[in-house]
Design an enzyme around this catalytic site. Sequence first.
Site, PDB file in Angstrom:
ATOM      1  N   PHE A  35      12.800  -1.259  12.378  1.00  0.00           N
ATOM      2  CA  PHE A  35      12.478  -0.181  11.423  1.00  0.00           C
ATOM      3  C   PHE A  35      13.549  -0.129  10.337  1.00  0.00           C
ATOM      4  O   PHE A  35      13.247  -0.216   9.139  1.00  0.00           O
ATOM      5  CB  PHE A  35      12.342   1.160  12.163  1.00  0.00           C
ATOM      6  N   THR A  36      14.796   0.008  10.734  1.00  0.00           N
ATOM      7  CA  THR A  36      15.898  -0.066   9.748  1.00  0.00           C
ATOM      8  C   THR A  36      16.784  -1.282   9.986  1.00  0.00           C
ATOM      9  O   THR A  36      17.681  -1.552   9.195  1.00  0.00           O
ATOM     10  CB  THR A  36      16.780   1.204   9.788  1.00  0.00           C
ATOM     11  N   ASP A  57       9.878  -1.697  20.829  1.00  0.00           N
ATOM     12  CA  ASP A  57      10.164  -0.306  20.490  1.00  0.00           C
ATOM     13  C   ASP A  57      10.531   0.417  21.777  1.00  0.00           C
ATOM     14  O   ASP A  57       9.754   0.413  22.734  1.00  0.00           O
ATOM     15  CB  ASP A  57       8.895   0.303  19.860  1.00  0.00           C
ATOM     16  N   TYR A 144      16.676  14.555  14.116  1.00  0.00           N
ATOM     17  CA  TYR A 144      17.799  13.690  14.504  1.00  0.00           C
ATOM     18  C   TYR A 144      18.771  14.447  15.402  1.00  0.00           C
ATOM     19  O   TYR A 144      19.084  14.017  16.513  1.00  0.00           O
ATOM     20  CB  TYR A 144      18.495  13.203  13.245  1.00  0.00           C
TER      21      TYR A 144
END
Length: 316
Positions: A35-36, A57, A144
Site C-alpha cells: 500500500f505504501t 495483507d 491511526y
Amino acid sequence: MQPILVTGGAGFLGSHLCDRLVERGHDVICVDNFFTGRKENIAHLMGNPQFEVIRHDIVQPLTVEVSQIFNLACPASPVAYQYNPIKTIKTSSVGMVNMLGLAKRCRARVLQASTSEIYGDPKIHPQREDDWGNVNPIGPRSCYDEGKRIAESLCVNYSHAHGVETRIIRIFNTYGPRMDPDDGRVISNFITQALRGEPLTVYGDGSQTRSFCFVDDLIEGMLRLMAHPDNEIGPVNVGNPAEMTMLELAEAIIGIIGSSSHVDFQPLPKDDPTRRCPDISKAQALLNWEPLVDLKTGLAKTIDYYREELRRAGQI
Ligand code: NAD
Ligand code: UDP
C-alpha cells in the site's frame, strides 16, 4: 533457527530493518501489501537466499513458521493512513490479532511498532511511557492513534492470557533514505520542495514541535528492545529528544540545501499535536540506547537520497 518475519518490510523502516537482520545472518520473510511500501526499497535484497517476500495483507491470516515477528505493517503518514481509515483500523486491530495468533502457535516473540501518537496532543512534556495520552477518539487521526492503542492492548492481553512474548516500541518521528518522497510527511515534503525550488508548505504558524530520529538509530533501538529478556518491560519510547519547531526545520533544510525556496504557510490539519518530544530515560537505562546521529548529519544523508531519486525521475 526459524526465519524472522517483518510485516511492512517493503516500507521505509521495514526495509532498513530487513537489511540489518540479513546483515546479522538471519533468514528474513518480508510480508507487505505494498500500500505504501515500494519494491525499490527491497530490490537490493531480492536474490539473496536469506531473504524472501510474500505479497500479503495482514488483515488476512498468515501461516508461516517463524521465530520472531516485527509487526511494522501500517501506513505511517497521516495522508496515507487517512486515505482509508477503516482499513487502517483493521490493519492495527485484525492484523495485530493475526500476528499474535501466529506468534502463539509458533511460540514467536512479537515486537509491535507503536507510536508517539499514543500520547495524542500531549499534556505532559516530554512524553513518558506512563502518560496515558490525550487522544481524540473520533477525530481524523483516531483511525491511526486508536488502532495503535488497541494493538498495544492486544499485545499486553495476549501476553497475560496466552504467554505470548511481546515488546512494544513507541516510535517518535523518524526520517531517512527510502521515505516515500510523496508520502506527505514533513521531512520528505520539505526536502523535495526545497530541491525543486518550490515553496515549503509549513502548516499553521509552524510553531508546533517534533523531535526527529535518524533511521539507523531507530532500528538499533528496535533490535535492542526485541532482544531484551524481560517480558514485563512494557512500552519503550525510542526517538531523538532534540525538539524543534516546523519553522526551524524548514529553515534548516533550506539552509543545508542552499535553496532559494521560501516558506508558504498553509492551514493546520485538525488535531495536529502541538508538541512532541520523547523522554528516553527508559531506553537509556534498560536498552543502553540513545541516538547517535545528529539532525544535520541525518538530514545531509536524507537530502543526498532524495536528490538522487528526483534526478532519476527527471524532476530536477
Ligand atoms: P511506511 O508506510 O513506509 O511502511 C508501512 C509498510 O506497511 C508499507 O510497506 C505498507 O505497504 C505496509 N502495510 C500497510 N498496511 C499493510 C497491511 N494491511 N498488510 C501488509 N502490509 C501493510 O511507514 P514507516 O514509516 O516505515 O512505518 C513503519 C511502522 O512504524 C508503522 O507501523 C508505523 O505506524 C510505525 N511508526 C513509524 C514512525 C515514523 O516516523 N516512521 C513513527 C511512529 C510509528
Ligand atoms: N507539516 C508541515 N508541512 C508539511 C507536512 C507536515 O508543516 O508539508 C507539519 C504537520 O502539520 C506536523 C508536523 O509537520 O505538525 C509533522 O507532520 P508529519 O505528517 O510528518 O507527522 P506527524 O508527526 O504529524 O504524524
